[in-house]
Design a protein around this motif. Structure first.
Motif, short mmCIF file in Angstrom:
data_model
loop_
_atom_site.label_atom_id
_atom_site.label_comp_id
_atom_site.label_asym_id
_atom_site.label_seq_id
_atom_site.Cartn_x
_atom_site.Cartn_y
_atom_site.Cartn_z
N HIS A 90 4.29 1.48 8.41
CA HIS A 90 3.47 1.23 7.82
C HIS A 90 4.16 -0.20 7.76
O HIS A 90 3.47 -1.57 6.60
CB HIS A 90 4.48 1.53 5.70
CG HIS A 90 4.32 2.69 5.78
ND1 HIS A 90 2.16 2.83 5.96
CD2 HIS A 90 4.61 3.51 5.04
CE1 HIS A 90 2.53 3.89 5.25
NE2 HIS A 90 3.67 4.20 4.65
N GLY A 91 4.71 -0.91 8.21
CA GLY A 91 5.72 -2.28 8.32
C GLY A 91 5.76 -3.46 7.51
O GLY A 91 4.96 -4.63 6.97
N CYS A 92 6.68 -2.86 6.83
CA CYS A 92 6.74 -3.49 5.42
C CYS A 92 7.59 -4.46 5.56
O CYS A 92 8.51 -4.46 6.47
CB CYS A 92 7.39 -2.46 4.31
SG CYS A 92 6.66 -1.12 4.34
N LYS B 163 5.07 6.39 1.25
CA LYS B 163 4.32 5.71 0.65
C LYS B 163 2.92 5.82 0.76
O LYS B 163 2.06 5.42 0.27
CB LYS B 163 4.73 3.94 1.00
CG LYS B 163 6.09 3.35 1.14
CD LYS B 163 5.90 1.87 1.41
CE LYS B 163 6.86 0.90 0.91
NZ LYS B 163 8.27 0.91 1.77
N TYR C 163 10.44 -6.31 3.87
CA TYR C 163 11.34 -6.21 3.30
C TYR C 163 12.09 -5.08 4.23
O TYR C 163 13.49 -4.28 4.06
CB TYR C 163 11.76 -5.11 2.34
CG TYR C 163 11.21 -4.95 1.93
CD1 TYR C 163 11.05 -3.33 1.87
CD2 TYR C 163 9.86 -4.93 0.71
CE1 TYR C 163 10.88 -2.40 1.31
CE2 TYR C 163 8.88 -4.15 0.20
CZ TYR C 163 10.07 -2.65 0.65
OH TYR C 163 8.95 -1.62 0.28
N CYS C 164 11.78 -4.26 5.20
CA CYS C 164 12.58 -3.31 5.67
C CYS C 164 13.73 -3.45 6.33
O CYS C 164 13.81 -4.07 7.87
CB CYS C 164 11.19 -2.67 7.17
SG CYS C 164 11.68 -0.70 7.30
N CYS D 3 8.35 4.10 11.75
CA CYS D 3 7.01 4.03 10.72
C CYS D 3 6.01 2.19 11.05
O CYS D 3 6.98 1.74 12.20
CB CYS D 3 8.09 3.36 9.23
SG CYS D 3 6.96 3.29 7.94
N PHE E 146 11.28 1.36 17.04
CA PHE E 146 10.68 1.89 15.82
C PHE E 146 9.36 2.63 15.79
O PHE E 146 9.11 3.15 14.42
CB PHE E 146 10.43 0.95 14.51
CG PHE E 146 10.99 1.20 13.25
CD1 PHE E 146 11.99 2.06 12.75
CD2 PHE E 146 9.82 0.71 11.96
CE1 PHE E 146 12.91 2.14 11.54
CE2 PHE E 146 10.73 1.40 11.16
CZ PHE E 146 11.79 1.78 11.09
N SER F 126 12.07 6.22 8.47
CA SER F 126 10.38 6.52 8.99
C SER F 126 9.93 7.01 7.18
O SER F 126 10.46 7.07 5.94
CB SER F 126 10.30 7.69 9.15
OG SER F 126 11.10 8.81 9.68
S1 SF4 Z 1 10.72 -0.09 4.76
FE1 SF4 Z 1 10.26 2.74 4.73
S2 SF4 Z 1 7.85 2.65 4.74
FE2 SF4 Z 1 8.20 0.46 5.13
S3 SF4 Z 1 8.11 -0.68 7.33
FE3 SF4 Z 1 10.14 0.46 6.77
S4 SF4 Z 1 10.38 2.74 7.13
FE4 SF4 Z 1 8.32 2.83 6.87
#
Ligand code: SF4
Length: 230
Positions: free
Chosen positions: A17-19, A100, A21-22, A15, A43, A68
């Motif tokens: 998105h780079g959250c 998201k 808290y992932c 993924c 990733f 993902s």
């Molecule tokens: S929390 Fe989900 S949307 Fe955010 S980076 Fe991780 S896999 Fe991607």
């Protein structure tokens, strides 16, 4: 009514998105990439052919792509169609998509039509776009865009994940969720000590009560005091 995922299925992983808290990215980078062929490239988004040999039983509740975001802007149309076609083979299993970037659900409205066993979900952790950017929570589309996309999609079975919950505007956030009319909502705090801008526990409990009073089914995940209250 379903509240418990019985199984996950990850035909696409990785993924962008780079959250902040992932947990999936951390798990992959610290451990899985060294022990699993599937995560050898870390990733970086990938599709896994072997996953399409898997079958599902009636009555199972399958969360698709927990490692993902299948609907991320970088995911090719072909990959998403592959997943939808596989899901179509199991009409007696319930499948949950979670993203998201719910705007992409609209792109696949024709392909998804008639799949009553599919729940379209979106994560909306707060209604505060400014806070999301200021705290660098994620590069994913803003909350207000997700809200509009979920409100506008013509789909009977929707869900919202408010997890990890972030501080919110009481009136507006409640209205957003009611407008979307989800079949159910998950609400929970961050489980990984990320010190996010969380609401107080009292505020979260208020939100749960308010949604329930408005006829929305809410399932509580981790509910606790905010990190700064302890
Ligand atoms: S929390 Fe989900 S949307 Fe955010 S980076 Fe991780 S896999 Fe991607």
């Amino acid at each position: 009514m379903f509240n418990k995922v019985t199984r996950t299925w990850s035909p696409v992983t990785g993924c962008y998105h780079g959250c902040c808290y992932c947990w999936s990215r951390r798990l992959v980078e610290k451990r899985l990439r060294y022990i699993s062929e599937k995560y050898r490239d870390g990733f970086i988004p990938k599709i896994h052919e072997k996953e399409f040999k898997k079958t599902f039983k009636p009555g199972e509740f399958v969360f698709i792509c927990d490692m993902s975001d299948l609907w991320g802007s970088w995911v090719s149309r072909e990959w998403i169609l592959r997943v939808i076609e596989h899901v179509r083979r199991f009409p007696k299993t319930t499948f949950l998509f979670l993203t998201k970037n719910p705007r992409r659900y609209h792109e696949f409205a024709d392909e998804l039509r008639g799949m009553d066993n599919v729940i379209l979900g979106a994560t909306i952790e707060t209604d505060r776009d400014w806070m999301y950017r200021e705290y660098k929570i994620s590069r994913a589309p803003l909350l207000s865009e997700r809200y509009v996309a979920m409100r506008e999609i013509d789909w009977a079975r929707k869900m919202i994940s408010i997890e990890p919950i972030l501080d919110f505007n009481e009136y507006r956030f409640t209205k957003w969720i009611i407008d979307i009319q989800p079949e159910f909502v998950y609400i929970g705090y961050d489980n990984y000590n990320n010190r996010l801008p969380e609401p107080t526990m009292q505020k979260t409990l208020w939100l749960i009560d308010e949604l329930r009073e408005n006829g929305i089914t809410v399932y509580k995940k981790t509910i606790r005091k905010a990190w700064y209250e302890r």
